[in-house]
Every structure is written in C-alpha cells, then in structure tokens.
Design a protein around this motif. Sequence first.
Motif, PDB file in Angstrom:
ATOM      1  N   ALA A 290      26.579  24.838  54.293  1.00 33.84           N
ATOM      2  CA  ALA A 290      25.262  24.748  53.650  1.00 33.84           C
ATOM      3  C   ALA A 290      25.392  24.461  52.155  1.00 33.84           C
ATOM      4  N   TYR A 291      26.338  25.131  51.497  1.00 30.40           N
ATOM      5  CA  TYR A 291      26.494  24.918  50.058  1.00 30.40           C
ATOM      6  C   TYR A 291      27.019  23.516  49.765  1.00 30.40           C
ATOM      7  N   GLU A 292      27.990  23.064  50.542  1.00 28.29           N
ATOM      8  CA  GLU A 292      28.541  21.726  50.316  1.00 28.29           C
ATOM      9  C   GLU A 292      27.465  20.649  50.519  1.00 28.29           C
ATOM     10  N   LEU A 293      26.590  20.828  51.510  1.00 35.76           N
ATOM     11  CA  LEU A 293      25.504  19.877  51.703  1.00 35.76           C
ATOM     12  C   LEU A 293      24.506  19.925  50.551  1.00 35.76           C
ATOM     13  N   ALA A 294      24.218  21.136  50.069  1.00 37.87           N
ATOM     14  CA  ALA A 294      23.311  21.278  48.923  1.00 37.87           C
ATOM     15  C   ALA A 294      23.884  20.582  47.694  1.00 37.87           C
ATOM     16  N   GLN A 295      25.200  20.668  47.546  1.00 31.18           N
ATOM     17  CA  GLN A 295      25.862  20.055  46.394  1.00 31.18           C
ATOM     18  C   GLN A 295      25.706  18.539  46.375  1.00 31.18           C
ATOM     19  N   LYS A 296      25.526  17.957  47.547  1.00 37.19           N
ATOM     20  CA  LYS A 296      25.409  16.496  47.639  1.00 37.19           C
ATOM     21  C   LYS A 296      24.040  16.002  47.173  1.00 37.19           C
TER      22      LYS A 296
ATOM     23  N   TYR B  33      18.354  20.551  59.836  1.00 42.09           N
ATOM     24  CA  TYR B  33      19.274  21.204  60.773  1.00 42.09           C
ATOM     25  C   TYR B  33      20.219  20.199  61.430  1.00 42.09           C
ATOM     26  N   GLY B  34      19.729  19.005  61.725  1.00 42.03           N
ATOM     27  CA  GLY B  34      20.590  17.995  62.343  1.00 42.03           C
ATOM     28  C   GLY B  34      21.742  17.613  61.436  1.00 42.03           C
TER      29      GLY B  34
ATOM     30  N   MET C 147      24.327  20.474  61.380  1.00 48.83           N
ATOM     31  CA  MET C 147      25.185  20.610  62.557  1.00 48.83           C
ATOM     32  C   MET C 147      26.251  19.511  62.609  1.00 48.83           C
ATOM     33  N   VAL C 148      25.931  18.318  62.118  1.00 49.60           N
ATOM     34  CA  VAL C 148      26.943  17.250  62.067  1.00 49.60           C
ATOM     35  C   VAL C 148      28.079  17.664  61.131  1.00 49.60           C
ATOM     36  N   ALA C 149      27.715  18.110  59.925  1.00 50.05           N
ATOM     37  CA  ALA C 149      28.728  18.550  58.955  1.00 50.05           C
ATOM     38  C   ALA C 149      29.455  19.800  59.456  1.00 50.05           C
ATOM     39  N   PHE C 150      28.722  20.649  60.146  1.00 49.38           N
ATOM     40  CA  PHE C 150      29.312  21.872  60.700  1.00 49.38           C
ATOM     41  C   PHE C 150      30.419  21.518  61.700  1.00 49.38           C
ATOM     42  N   GLY C 151      30.156  20.546  62.549  1.00 52.44           N
ATOM     43  CA  GLY C 151      31.143  20.127  63.545  1.00 52.44           C
ATOM     44  C   GLY C 151      32.396  19.546  62.912  1.00 52.44           C
ATOM     45  N   HIS C 152      32.219  18.706  61.886  1.00 57.67           N
ATOM     46  CA  HIS C 152      33.376  18.107  61.204  1.00 57.67           C
ATOM     47  C   HIS C 152      34.216  19.185  60.505  1.00 57.67           C
ATOM     48  N   THR C 153      33.550  20.137  59.867  1.00 56.31           N
ATOM     49  CA  THR C 153      34.269  21.219  59.171  1.00 56.31           C
ATOM     50  C   THR C 153      35.010  22.094  60.170  1.00 56.31           C
ATOM     51  N   TYR C 154      34.364  22.361  61.291  1.00 53.22           N
ATOM     52  CA  TYR C 154      35.015  23.176  62.326  1.00 53.22           C
ATOM     53  C   TYR C 154      36.275  22.489  62.853  1.00 53.22           C
TER      54      TYR C 154
ATOM     55  N   VAL D 281      18.209  31.142  55.324  1.00 56.96           N
ATOM     56  CA  VAL D 281      17.380  31.537  56.467  1.00 56.96           C
ATOM     57  C   VAL D 281      16.880  30.279  57.182  1.00 56.96           C
ATOM     58  N   ALA D 282      16.429  30.456  58.412  1.00 57.59           N
ATOM     59  CA  ALA D 282      15.837  29.358  59.176  1.00 57.59           C
ATOM     60  C   ALA D 282      14.341  29.295  58.895  1.00 57.59           C
ATOM     61  N   THR D 283      13.828  28.081  58.779  1.00 58.84           N
ATOM     62  CA  THR D 283      12.391  27.895  58.567  1.00 58.84           C
ATOM     63  C   THR D 283      11.674  27.809  59.915  1.00 58.84           C
ATOM     64  N   LYS D 284      10.354  27.827  59.862  1.00 60.81           N
ATOM     65  CA  LYS D 284       9.564  27.712  61.095  1.00 60.81           C
ATOM     66  C   LYS D 284       9.810  26.373  61.783  1.00 60.81           C
ATOM     67  N   GLU D 285      10.124  25.366  60.978  1.00 64.30           N
ATOM     68  CA  GLU D 285      10.369  24.038  61.544  1.00 64.30           C
ATOM     69  C   GLU D 285      11.773  23.904  62.132  1.00 64.30           C
ATOM     70  N   GLY D 286      12.604  24.919  61.974  1.00 63.70           N
ATOM     71  CA  GLY D 286      13.948  24.877  62.529  1.00 63.70           C
ATOM     72  C   GLY D 286      15.008  24.379  61.569  1.00 63.70           C
ATOM     73  N   ASN D 287      14.636  24.094  60.319  1.00 60.71           N
ATOM     74  CA  ASN D 287      15.616  23.695  59.315  1.00 60.71           C
ATOM     75  C   ASN D 287      16.165  24.922  58.593  1.00 60.71           C
TER      76      ASN D 287
END
Length: 541
Positions: A433-439, A454-455, A458-465, A509-515
Amino acid sequence: MSTQDQFVAVEPKSNRWPITILHKNQKTFLKEVVDKSLTSLSARYPMDTVVYRILTQTTSRELARIESDPWHCDPKDDRSFWEAMAAAIANKIEATKLLKSVIERYVREICSYFSVGHYECIAKGVHHTFVYLLKPHCLRFGTKRWTFPHKRLQDKFHLMGQTDTIRALAQIGTIVLVPTHVSNWDSVVIGLAMKQLGLPPLTWGAGLNLFNHKGFRYIFNKLGTYKVDRRKKTIPYLQVQKDYASLILEWGCHTLFYPGGTRSRLGAIESDLKLGLLGTPFEAQERNFQNKGANAKKVFIFPIVLNYHCVLEACQLIRESVQIKEIEPSMRPQNDCCTNLLFSKNILFKGSEIFVNIGAPLDVMGNRVDIKGDSYDDQGQAIDLYQQFLDLPIKTAFRKRSDDYVKLVRHKIVATYYSMNTVLSSHLVAFVAYELAQKSQKFAIDLTHIVIQYGDFMVAFGHTYQALQRLYTEKKIDFTPILRNDQLDAIAKDGLAKLGIYHGQRPLVATKEGNLLIQDLLTLFYYHNRLTGYGLQAVFS
C-alpha cells in the motif's frame, strides 16, 4: 520451525537458578564489580592528576544533571553526595579513595534484586494478560473459553526457530539473547517466551526512566533487572555498567540485551549494532577461560527476531524519526475520548499474534554452534574455542583483542535478523500500500486519505509476494503459516484485518466501494519498513 509444545522446566528448583544464586550472594557479586571497575580504571589512568580530572568532570556533569534534569527515581541524597565529592576533590583527598566511592555509588544505583515469589506472580499475570490480549474470544461463552490457558496462548504466541537448541545450551552454558527491539513490551515478550520454553529467569538492563513510575519500579526492582541511566555518560559510570553486565555473565546468569541500543524508530530491522554491548560476552568468555581453563562454561549468543501486527508506540516512534516542518492536526496521534474508547474496544474484542523467531546460536567469536555446544567455522570444520582464545594476539593499548571478532559477530547477527525476519500478512499489506501511494504524482509524507484501487493493489500484491517467495526458497526470509498457503486473497484479507489492530485510527482500511483508504500514512510507513532491505522496491519500478 514453529512449536506448539508445552516445555517442562530445564531446572525446576528455583534455588538452583543462576539468577537466584547470584542474588543470594549479592554482596560478594557487588564487591567484585567494584573491584573490577576500580582495577580497570586505575590501570587505564594510573596518574592521580588524570583521576582528579575525571572525578572533577564526573562531579560537574552530575551536578548539572541534578539541576537541569532531575527524576523522581534519583537517590534522595544525590545533590549532597556530589557536592561533598566536589569539596573532597578541592581538598585533594586521596584520588583512589574518591574514585572507589564514586564506583560504589554507581554500583548501588545500578544493582537489582530478585524474588522468586515476585517473579512467579508476575509471570502468571503476564501469561494471563497475553492470553486475553491476543485471543479475547476466550472471554465469550463457549467451549474455547475452557481450554487450558497455555493452549489458548500458543494459538497466538508463536515460538519459532531453534527452540530445542536454546533449551539444550541453557543447561550447559550461559545464553545471551540479542533480539530486535521495536517496543517497550519486548522484554516482557522475551521473558514470557523463555518461560514458555522452560528456561530460568533472565536478567537485563532496563532504562532508569521506567523506574520513574511507581508500578514499574515495584515490578522491575524484584525481577533482577539492573538499571541503565542514559543521562549519565561519565567514564566511571560507563565502566561500571560494562563490568556489571560482564560479571553477570561470568556468574552464569542468562541475559537479554538489545544490540541496537534502543527501539527502532522507523520500524525496520536494525543493522547498526553497538560494538560495546557485543564486546561484553567476549570479555566474559575470556575471563571464564582465564579462571577455569578449557572446562569453563561457554557463552552462547542467540539472535531473535520479534514481529507484531501492531506496535502500540508505532505512531509516536515514527513521528520522532521523520522530520516534518509542521504536522497537520490530522497527522498527529489522536488522544481524544473517542479514540481512547476505540482503543479499549479493540483491546477487548480483537485478537492479534506475536512471532518470536529464535536464530541459530553463535559463540563469542562468531562461530556457528550446534546443539551440543560445539563450535564450527564457516566451512563446517570443528573449532576448539579455548585454543582459539589462546591463539589470540596479546592485547595492546591501541587494539582490543575482541575488535575483529565483535565486528564479525555483529555482521552475523544482522544477517540472521534478515533471514529470520518473519513476513507478517499485515507488513506485506502495509508495504504494498505504501509503495503504491509513493507512486502518486503529488505524493508527500504528510498526505492523508489516499485511496488505492483494490485491483491495482492486488496486482502489486501478487508481484511482491512472488519476490518474497523466491527469498523464502533461498532461506533469506521466513514466512508465517498463512504466507505459506499461497492464497493471495486470504493473505491480503488477514493483513488488512490485523494491521495496526489496536490503534485508535487504523492506518489502512477498506472503503464501502471495496478500495483501500490510507488514513495515517506515517504509521503505514512504519509497518512498511519491516520489509525494507530486501530489494522489494524493484517490483514497483
């Protein structure tokens, strides 16, 4: 390897614990500390003129401390003692006699006490506190409420790594625990972990500032915890501190100290370890060999990595470290009534986990040690540690015998920290989350309310994992059980649920929209930093 076993005590009789033996003979021990410090300082400063100069400097600094920074736990006669010392120096009272008087005072200030009954009571209290803190659903009615407390604790308090080795070596030598340091709770967590493993009580140095609080002063005064006053940087005080810690090891007391010196303000794994602290086990081993020859007890160093989903002081620590010219109200730690109620609710109704990962032991020269206490070099060849000490060059005034070996031990401890660091789902979520915010084009550390799709997450999450999986396969990092399951959605959900779980305002936190909504970027940065140093930022370049 993680354990869920309930270990029996390696020494069930409390009167045979090393710490009990030391405190039964405390007068003898303290006299040894005084004699050792006096001998060391007299050898380093043989001329009276130099000793008077050191005493004058020490007295001046102590009187300045009393004037500018007095604490409640300071001795009642603090001012009168140092004023009398200043007069004695002016009257040229024998230098060695005055130096001994200063050393004796410092020893009395530093020394600790130990009570078996007090220890057992505190240990039970800590155990039950962590049972309800980490797994509060046991407060509810149902079958789990009536499970044994040690089983409830083991579900959430994970002891990993060299558990059998530390038990074995504690019975044949003296162990020195050198954990990472992130929280004021660390000493309590380590104490609980060693109790769970069936080891005798440890001794450690606690900051004197903790003794300002009456409750902490009462608890620590009888747990064998010696005092460390970081306000004092005088030559006699530093010598006494060093000799006190060294003699504790010579007396066979298992010891805890933090080689990083203080808590990690950024939340990252420590890499700058204090050589002075790491030299203490070397000196203790050297004196053991000098006094008892090849049959002397060995000192074994165990690196330990602690990991939490939530560090209670995280908000304060990161703000102490990151310099922001003017912090917006929304960036400040929240202390209002609503926040306190949220914190209390989280403590009572939300569970968490603690991971204690015990690394492979080292001897004081940085050699690998097996479960029998035998030493081996990097090529796997057996090493005679006693002979290795005999082969050391003679100590000179310009070079300590321990220098090269202490640096080697430091290097190996840091390497172990990184390889034994356990990836928590919450840390992984925070990192991505922080690395994406930094971009973000308008990124700044004082931003609040940053939304991440959220999409994209999850893409960045998969690559980091995937990058972490390669490190895990190469044994350059460790995984918690949920990380080994390879279910990205489950890992992300678990991490989001547990990240900063006890904070009044969650960093993410997660928003109502799922982000995902970043509410506290600085605190998110703190948890993100636990995975720095592995080259994972390359995933986002």
